[in-house]
Design a protein around this motif. Structure first.
Motif, PDB file in Angstrom:
ATOM      1  N   TRP A 240      10.723 -11.906  33.562  1.00 55.85           N
ATOM      2  CA  TRP A 240      10.076 -10.603  33.432  1.00 55.85           C
ATOM      3  C   TRP A 240      10.127  -9.879  34.761  1.00 55.85           C
ATOM      4  CZ3 TRP A 240       8.314  -8.674  28.847  1.00 55.85           C
ATOM      5  CH2 TRP A 240       8.236  -9.569  27.775  1.00 55.85           C
ATOM      6  N   ILE A 241      10.384  -8.576  34.668  1.00 53.95           N
ATOM      7  CA  ILE A 241      10.491  -7.723  35.842  1.00 53.95           C
ATOM      8  C   ILE A 241       9.458  -6.609  35.711  1.00 53.95           C
ATOM      9  CG2 ILE A 241      11.983  -6.104  37.071  1.00 53.95           C
ATOM     10  CD1 ILE A 241      14.334  -7.976  36.237  1.00 53.95           C
TER      11      ILE A 241
ATOM     12  N   VAL B 216      22.979 -15.656  32.254  1.00 51.68           N
ATOM     13  CA  VAL B 216      23.497 -16.941  31.805  1.00 51.68           C
ATOM     14  C   VAL B 216      22.984 -18.011  32.762  1.00 51.68           C
ATOM     15  CG1 VAL B 216      25.582 -18.312  31.441  1.00 51.68           C
ATOM     16  CG2 VAL B 216      25.532 -15.912  30.752  1.00 51.68           C
ATOM     17  N   ASP B 217      22.460 -19.085  32.207  1.00 51.40           N
ATOM     18  CA  ASP B 217      21.891 -20.140  33.053  1.00 51.40           C
ATOM     19  C   ASP B 217      23.010 -20.984  33.659  1.00 51.40           C
ATOM     20  OD1 ASP B 217      20.550 -22.228  34.230  1.00 51.40           O
ATOM     21  OD2 ASP B 217      19.083 -22.413  32.621  1.00 51.40           O
ATOM     22  N   ARG B 218      23.222 -20.772  34.959  1.00 50.64           N
ATOM     23  CA  ARG B 218      24.221 -21.568  35.684  1.00 50.64           C
ATOM     24  C   ARG B 218      23.559 -22.427  36.748  1.00 50.64           C
ATOM     25  NH1 ARG B 218      27.255 -16.620  34.957  1.00 50.64           N
ATOM     26  NH2 ARG B 218      29.017 -16.986  33.568  1.00 50.64           N
ATOM     27  N   GLY B 219      22.301 -22.744  36.513  1.00 51.67           N
ATOM     28  CA  GLY B 219      21.618 -23.663  37.410  1.00 51.67           C
ATOM     29  C   GLY B 219      20.469 -23.059  38.185  1.00 51.67           C
TER      30      GLY B 219
ATOM     31  N   PRO C 234      15.831  -8.345  40.847  1.00 49.35           N
ATOM     32  CA  PRO C 234      16.116  -7.634  39.593  1.00 49.35           C
ATOM     33  C   PRO C 234      17.609  -7.395  39.368  1.00 49.35           C
ATOM     34  CG  PRO C 234      14.207  -6.659  40.654  1.00 49.35           C
ATOM     35  CD  PRO C 234      14.760  -7.670  41.618  1.00 49.35           C
ATOM     36  N   TYR C 235      18.367  -7.120  40.431  1.00 48.94           N
ATOM     37  CA  TYR C 235      19.772  -6.789  40.251  1.00 48.94           C
ATOM     38  C   TYR C 235      20.592  -7.995  39.794  1.00 48.94           C
ATOM     39  CZ  TYR C 235      20.482  -8.898  44.893  1.00 48.94           C
ATOM     40  OH  TYR C 235      20.515  -9.755  45.951  1.00 48.94           O
ATOM     41  N   GLU C 236      20.006  -9.181  39.885  1.00 45.32           N
ATOM     42  CA  GLU C 236      20.723 -10.384  39.448  1.00 45.32           C
ATOM     43  C   GLU C 236      20.687 -10.545  37.926  1.00 45.32           C
ATOM     44  OE1 GLU C 236      18.615 -13.353  41.623  1.00 45.32           O
ATOM     45  OE2 GLU C 236      19.729 -13.020  43.479  1.00 45.32           O
ATOM     46  N   ALA C 237      19.783  -9.845  37.256  1.00 44.90           N
ATOM     47  CA  ALA C 237      19.686  -9.958  35.795  1.00 44.90           C
ATOM     48  C   ALA C 237      20.805  -9.168  35.140  1.00 44.90           C
ATOM     49  CB  ALA C 237      18.330  -9.460  35.320  1.00 44.90           C
ATOM     50  N   THR C 238      21.342  -9.735  34.071  1.00 46.14           N
ATOM     51  CA  THR C 238      22.470  -9.111  33.379  1.00 46.14           C
ATOM     52  C   THR C 238      22.031  -8.330  32.156  1.00 46.14           C
ATOM     53  OG1 THR C 238      23.855 -10.977  34.072  1.00 46.14           O
ATOM     54  CG2 THR C 238      24.703  -9.568  32.301  1.00 46.14           C
TER      55      THR C 238
END
Length: 124
Positions: free
Chosen positions: A36-37, A99-102, A108-112
């Motif tokens: 959540w953001i 996508v869960d890559r670990g 926020p900018y990391e969310a797709t």
């Protein structure tokens, strides 16, 4: 493509509680870290909390102890339990996913993928 719809925002008095919901569709949520953001009026977006597909949630949330993120991969849902709400919690809350890559996202900018947002107002 993952599609997110968030809901549950409302007007609440200080000290009150809310439960925000995020419904996912298109692709099984189990492949994604979701979080959540929050964006306060006139403020910057900040990550409130994030939980990996395994259910693991990084420490260090700015609202640790008051807000709890949970997910139900079978129902393709995520939730944010918000307790002891304060006026500074007012703003737009959006669920978001990667996508869960670990790792979870911490910026926020990391969310797709993003939901449309749900408004929370904390006021007497």
């Amino acid at each position: 493509q993952l599609h997110l719809v968030d809901s549950g925002g409302a007007l609440v008095q200080p000290g009150g509680s809310l439960r925000l919901s995020c419904a996912a569709s298109g692709i099984p949520l189990e492949y994604y870290a979701i979080g959540w953001i929050h964006q306060a009026p006139g403020g910057e977006r900040e990550v409130v909390s994030c939980v990996r597909s395994t259910g693991a949630s990084p420490d260090g949330s700015p609202v640790k102890g008051r807000f709890t993120i949970t997910r139900d991969n079978i129902a393709n849902m995520a939730f944010l339990e918000m307790n002891n709400l304060q006026p500074e919690d007012t703003g737009l809350y959006s669920c978001a996913a990667i996508v869960d890559r670990g790792v979870c996202f911490s910026r926020p900018y990391e969310a797709t993928y993003w939901g449309q947002g749900t408004e929370v107002t904390v006021s007497p």
